[in-house]
Design an enzyme around this catalytic site. Structure first.
Site, short mmCIF file in Angstrom:
data_model
loop_
_atom_site.label_atom_id
_atom_site.label_comp_id
_atom_site.label_asym_id
_atom_site.label_seq_id
_atom_site.Cartn_x
_atom_site.Cartn_y
_atom_site.Cartn_z
N ARG A 111 0.86 -1.19 0.00
CA ARG A 111 0.00 0.00 0.00
C ARG A 111 0.90 1.23 0.00
O ARG A 111 2.11 1.12 0.08
CB ARG A 111 -1.01 0.00 1.16
CG ARG A 111 -0.63 -0.62 2.46
CD ARG A 111 0.49 0.08 3.18
NE ARG A 111 0.27 1.50 3.35
CZ ARG A 111 1.22 2.37 3.61
NH1 ARG A 111 2.49 1.97 3.75
NH2 ARG A 111 0.98 3.65 3.74
N GLY A 112 0.27 2.42 -0.09
CA GLY A 112 1.04 3.65 -0.24
C GLY A 112 1.14 3.94 -1.73
O GLY A 112 1.55 3.06 -2.51
N ARG B 15 -7.26 0.05 -6.74
CA ARG B 15 -7.50 1.11 -5.74
C ARG B 15 -7.67 2.43 -6.50
O ARG B 15 -6.78 2.83 -7.25
CB ARG B 15 -6.34 1.19 -4.73
CG ARG B 15 -6.28 -0.08 -3.87
CD ARG B 15 -5.47 0.10 -2.63
NE ARG B 15 -6.13 0.95 -1.66
CZ ARG B 15 -5.49 1.46 -0.59
NH1 ARG B 15 -4.21 1.20 -0.41
NH2 ARG B 15 -6.13 2.22 0.27
N GLN C 209 -1.61 2.28 9.96
CA GLN C 209 -0.34 2.47 9.26
C GLN C 209 0.67 3.23 10.12
O GLN C 209 1.88 3.00 10.01
CB GLN C 209 -0.55 3.27 7.95
CG GLN C 209 -1.27 2.52 6.86
CD GLN C 209 -2.76 2.78 6.87
OE1 GLN C 209 -3.34 3.05 7.91
NE2 GLN C 209 -3.39 2.66 5.72
N ASP D 276 -1.91 10.94 -1.85
CA ASP D 276 -2.33 9.91 -2.82
C ASP D 276 -2.64 10.51 -4.17
O ASP D 276 -2.45 9.87 -5.21
CB ASP D 276 -3.54 9.13 -2.29
CG ASP D 276 -3.05 8.08 -1.32
OD1 ASP D 276 -2.77 8.45 -0.17
OD2 ASP D 276 -2.87 6.93 -1.74
N LYS E 104 -4.52 9.95 3.38
CA LYS E 104 -5.22 9.08 4.34
C LYS E 104 -6.24 9.85 5.18
O LYS E 104 -5.97 10.96 5.63
CB LYS E 104 -4.16 8.43 5.24
CG LYS E 104 -4.67 7.51 6.30
CD LYS E 104 -5.59 6.41 5.79
CE LYS E 104 -4.96 5.58 4.69
NZ LYS E 104 -5.96 4.79 3.92
O1 MRU Z 1 -4.42 3.24 2.29
P1 MRU Z 1 -2.95 3.45 2.13
O2 MRU Z 1 -2.13 2.86 3.24
O3 MRU Z 1 -2.46 3.01 0.77
O4 MRU Z 1 -2.78 5.02 2.22
C1 MRU Z 1 -1.50 5.56 2.12
C2 MRU Z 1 -1.43 7.02 2.33
O5 MRU Z 1 -2.43 7.68 2.53
C3 MRU Z 1 -0.09 7.66 2.18
O6 MRU Z 1 0.02 8.78 2.98
C4 MRU Z 1 0.10 8.08 0.71
O7 MRU Z 1 -0.12 7.00 -0.16
C5 MRU Z 1 1.47 8.62 0.46
S1 MRU Z 1 2.68 7.39 0.56
C6 MRU Z 1 4.18 7.99 0.12
#
Ligand code: MRU
Length: 348
Positions: free
Chosen positions: A45-46, A86, A193, A234, A245
């Site tokens: 994820r991320g 996603r 996270q 994101d 997030k």
């Molecule tokens: O749901 P996730 O864990 O994929 O969400 C991740 C985030 O919101 C991060 O802050 C974002 O992807 C930036 S990661 C460098």
């Protein structure tokens, strides 16, 4: 350096982020469907890490094509499956579009040569992401002062990227320069996270970290215990509205109320230049069970209605600066982000 995701001959290896920090388990994917499911289940994820995984997924998928006869149909099938995983992370679509461009430029090649070109491109995407994060760290580290206490939300670190991280990359760069600092990590309900991933990586690097529940940030700011906020992103719209997030918006509003800088660190591949503002960013709604349960145990009645949006949008007016690999963008973001994008294109 933490291994988040790696190409290994004809497979992809990734650390299972659902199991951290208590177990360090690696998952192997042999085809694109397994990669798609790994993204959906949050094994990886991320936003930038999802982009790298999708590029590797395309490479695995193309390696399984046996004949040129159905080349285009097969490629489309792989593309559409990975695209459905996603919806919010811009880097997913950016990486898929880049793989498709390379596919279209080279689709007259023999099948085996085309396969090698696509594997190479996916590996380049991974390597470039690490390099981009280092550059972002160098651009942003001056925004952190010696002795600062930094609030971050979710995990925008090595685990969310090919390595080093975006928001945590900036923090790492300031720390490597010898600055004394402390990171406050929001736990980040419901996937945790912050508690599970950000604390794990910072602790491994001996960067001082304090875990707080998501509802504590305001009180700490009021007491003068936070100097600034840095998060990842994101998807960023042209005018700077930023999806990250769920809970990021709350920290940004709190930061403004307390006169604290709120920074976003993200590569240019996270910016959606086609979308003028945040109202058009698709927000993923996840399974309600993630809210009803903690670690598989119900914490409410099973019939209770739940909302579970995975991201929120922080309006640009709350964002003091956006740190990218090409430099720091300040408002108005449509102008500053476009200038930074052109700077990268000119340097290529
Ligand atoms: O749901 P996730 O864990 O994929 O969400 C991740 C985030 O919101 C991060 O802050 C974002 O992807 C930036 S990661 C460098």
């Amino acid at each position: 350096m933490l291994p988040t995701i790696k190409w290994d001959d004809k497979k992809v290896i990734m650390i299972d982020q659902r199991k951290l920090p208590l177990e360090e388990v690696y998952v192997e994917c042999f085809d694109y469907e397994e990669v798609a499911q790994a993204i959906e289940k949050m094994i990886i994820r991320g936003a930038p890490a999802i982009g790298v995984a999708a590029a590797f997924g395309v490479a695995l998928g193309v390696l399984q094509i046996k004949t040129r006869a159905s080349l285009h149909e097969e490629f489309e099938r792989i593309y559409l499956r990975l695209e459905r995983t996603r919806p919010t992370a811009r880097n997913l679509f950016w990486a898929l579009e880049r793989m498709r461009d390379v596919f279209l430029e080279n689709n007259k090649l023999e099948l085996s040569s085309l396969q090698q070109v696509l594997v190479k491109e996916a590996i380049n995407i991974e390597k470039e992401d690490l390099d981009t994060n280092k550059k972002m760290g160098a651009s942003g580290k001056g925004l952190i002062g010696d002795g600062d206490s930094i609030l971050t939300h979710c995990n925008a670190g090595a685990l969310a990227t090919a390595g080093y991280g975006t928001a945590l990359g900036v923090i790492r760069a300031a720390f490597e320069e010898g600055k004394s600092l402390k990171v406050y990590a929001d736990e980040t309900r419901p996937f945790l996270q912050g508690a599970r991933l950000t604390c794990w990586e910072l602790d491994k690097d001996n960067i001082p970290v304090v875990l707080i529940a998501d509802n504590m940030a305001g009180s700490l700011m009021q007491k003068g215990e936070i100097s600034l906020v840095i998060t990842g992103a994101d998807r960023i719209a042209l005018h700077g509205d930023t999806a990250n997030k769920i809970g990021t918006y709350t920290t940004a509003v709190l930061a403004k109320e307390h006169g604290l800088p709120f920074y976003v660190a993200a590569p240019l591949s996270t910016i959606d230049f086609e979308i003028p503002d945040g109202s058009q960013i698709p927000i993923e709604e996840r399974n309600p069970q993630e809210i009803r349960e903690i670690d598989g145990r119900l914490i409410t009645l099973p019939q209770i209605e739940v909302r579970n949006p995975a991201f929120d949008v922080t309006p640009a007016r709350y964002i003091s600066a956006i740190i990218t690999e090409a430099g720091i963008a300040r408002p108005p973001y449509d102008k500053s982000l476009s200038l930074l994008k052109n700077k990268i294109i000119d340097n290529d």
